[in-house]
Enzyme design. Sequence first.
Site, mmCIF file in Angstrom:
data_model
loop_
_atom_site.group_PDB
_atom_site.id
_atom_site.type_symbol
_atom_site.label_atom_id
_atom_site.label_comp_id
_atom_site.label_asym_id
_atom_site.label_seq_id
_atom_site.Cartn_x
_atom_site.Cartn_y
_atom_site.Cartn_z
ATOM 1 N N HIS A 1 0.835 -1.211 0.000
ATOM 2 C CA HIS A 1 0.000 0.000 0.000
ATOM 3 C C HIS A 1 0.867 1.258 0.000
ATOM 4 O O HIS A 1 0.557 2.243 -0.678
ATOM 5 C CB HIS A 1 -0.876 0.054 1.264
ATOM 6 C CG HIS A 1 -1.928 -0.996 1.334
ATOM 7 N ND1 HIS A 1 -1.888 -2.028 2.238
ATOM 8 C CD2 HIS A 1 -3.074 -1.146 0.637
ATOM 9 C CE1 HIS A 1 -2.963 -2.780 2.088
ATOM 10 N NE2 HIS A 1 -3.695 -2.278 1.130
ATOM 11 N N ASP B 1 -4.678 -7.107 -7.624
ATOM 12 C CA ASP B 1 -6.094 -7.347 -7.916
ATOM 13 C C ASP B 1 -6.325 -7.005 -9.392
ATOM 14 O O ASP B 1 -6.917 -5.986 -9.733
ATOM 15 C CB ASP B 1 -6.976 -6.490 -7.011
ATOM 16 C CG ASP B 1 -6.857 -6.902 -5.556
ATOM 17 O OD1 ASP B 1 -7.347 -7.981 -5.213
ATOM 18 O OD2 ASP B 1 -6.238 -6.161 -4.769
ATOM 19 N N GLN C 1 -9.905 -6.559 -10.684
ATOM 20 C CA GLN C 1 -10.458 -5.328 -10.120
ATOM 21 C C GLN C 1 -9.934 -4.109 -10.886
ATOM 22 O O GLN C 1 -10.698 -3.205 -11.251
ATOM 23 C CB GLN C 1 -10.074 -5.223 -8.647
ATOM 24 C CG GLN C 1 -10.268 -3.840 -8.035
ATOM 25 C CD GLN C 1 -10.010 -3.817 -6.542
ATOM 26 O OE1 GLN C 1 -10.821 -4.315 -5.785
ATOM 27 N NE2 GLN C 1 -8.903 -3.242 -6.104
HETATM 28 O O1 PAF Z 1 -8.594 -3.248 -3.313
HETATM 29 C C1 PAF Z 1 -9.189 -2.838 -2.308
HETATM 30 O O2 PAF Z 1 -8.614 -2.662 -1.230
HETATM 31 C C2 PAF Z 1 -10.678 -2.591 -2.378
HETATM 32 O O3 PAF Z 1 -11.286 -3.478 -3.247
HETATM 33 C C3 PAF Z 1 -11.038 -1.147 -2.742
HETATM 34 C C4 PAF Z 1 -10.544 -0.788 -4.140
HETATM 35 C C5 PAF Z 1 -10.430 -0.196 -1.736
HETATM 36 C C6 PAF Z 1 -12.555 -0.962 -2.743
HETATM 37 O O4 PAF Z 1 -13.115 -1.248 -1.508
#
Ligand code: PAF
Length: 279
Positions: free
Chosen positions: A33, A147, A150
Amino acid sequence: MKIISSIEELRDQLRGQLRTAFVPTMGNLHEGHLSLMRLARRHGDPVVASIFVNRLQFGPNEDFDKYPRTFQSDAEKLEKEGVYVLFAPTEKDLYPEPQEYRVRPPDYLGNTLEGEFRPGTFIGVTTVVLKLFSCVQPKVAIFGKKDYQQLMIINNMSKQFALPTEIIAAETWRAEDGLALSSRNGYLSEAERAEAPVLYQTLNEVANEVRNGNLNLFALEKMAMDKLAQRHWNPDYVSIRKRADLQAPSAADLAQNVELVVLTAAKLGNTRLIDNLEI
Ligand code: PAF
């Protein structure tokens, strides 16, 4: 760093900012992160991070309740990274009434891979991301390739709704032994943590076979699934897809050397891990 939970206050704080770089998270921040925060800093100013464990994207039997919540140490880490605003809404702030309007990704993207095993999860993700974008109004937003699906779904959503937010992909951050960093790694026992790098090793084996010209993708996927199962994993899928649309490549696609990615999700004990590797 300002910590803000209300949408109104956030809007007041960010009024007039035209170059905001945004990193949405669910907290329990690790080095992966923090690398997103640094990438955000290179693409805009100020950097806004959010922490919100989004109930909408968890299935009824998933880990919403036990998802690690480590707000204090997360906030300290973000402060050190020079984040300007941490948006940390409560559920009441973000969903003051039931969220009846939702964004539904197309079935071919939303219901495959993760979407097959976690039905509806991407509706929850796109809905919250659109709402967070509406709150923060960022110029750019950073999402990790960890992800992969995503990232693609959000990228397509942003394009199709002509959102003024550019989506930036960040490389996956890995431990020295190859394990992709994830908040869920914290669920692993010591023995499981020692086994966990096998997931990435397996992806590398598949990718190397393909790079060496083995295009029997079905056999490769099965070999990888069997290997994981023999080592007492419980794999949901190991799947080789086209990078462009996450669909299975046809023979014609393979003949044209279309770009591929291998994606996997597998349970180790009670912990479900995902990973992927561009081939
Ligand atoms: O990847 C994540 O941590 C979550 O899916 C996100 C993009 C913050 C949405 O809740």
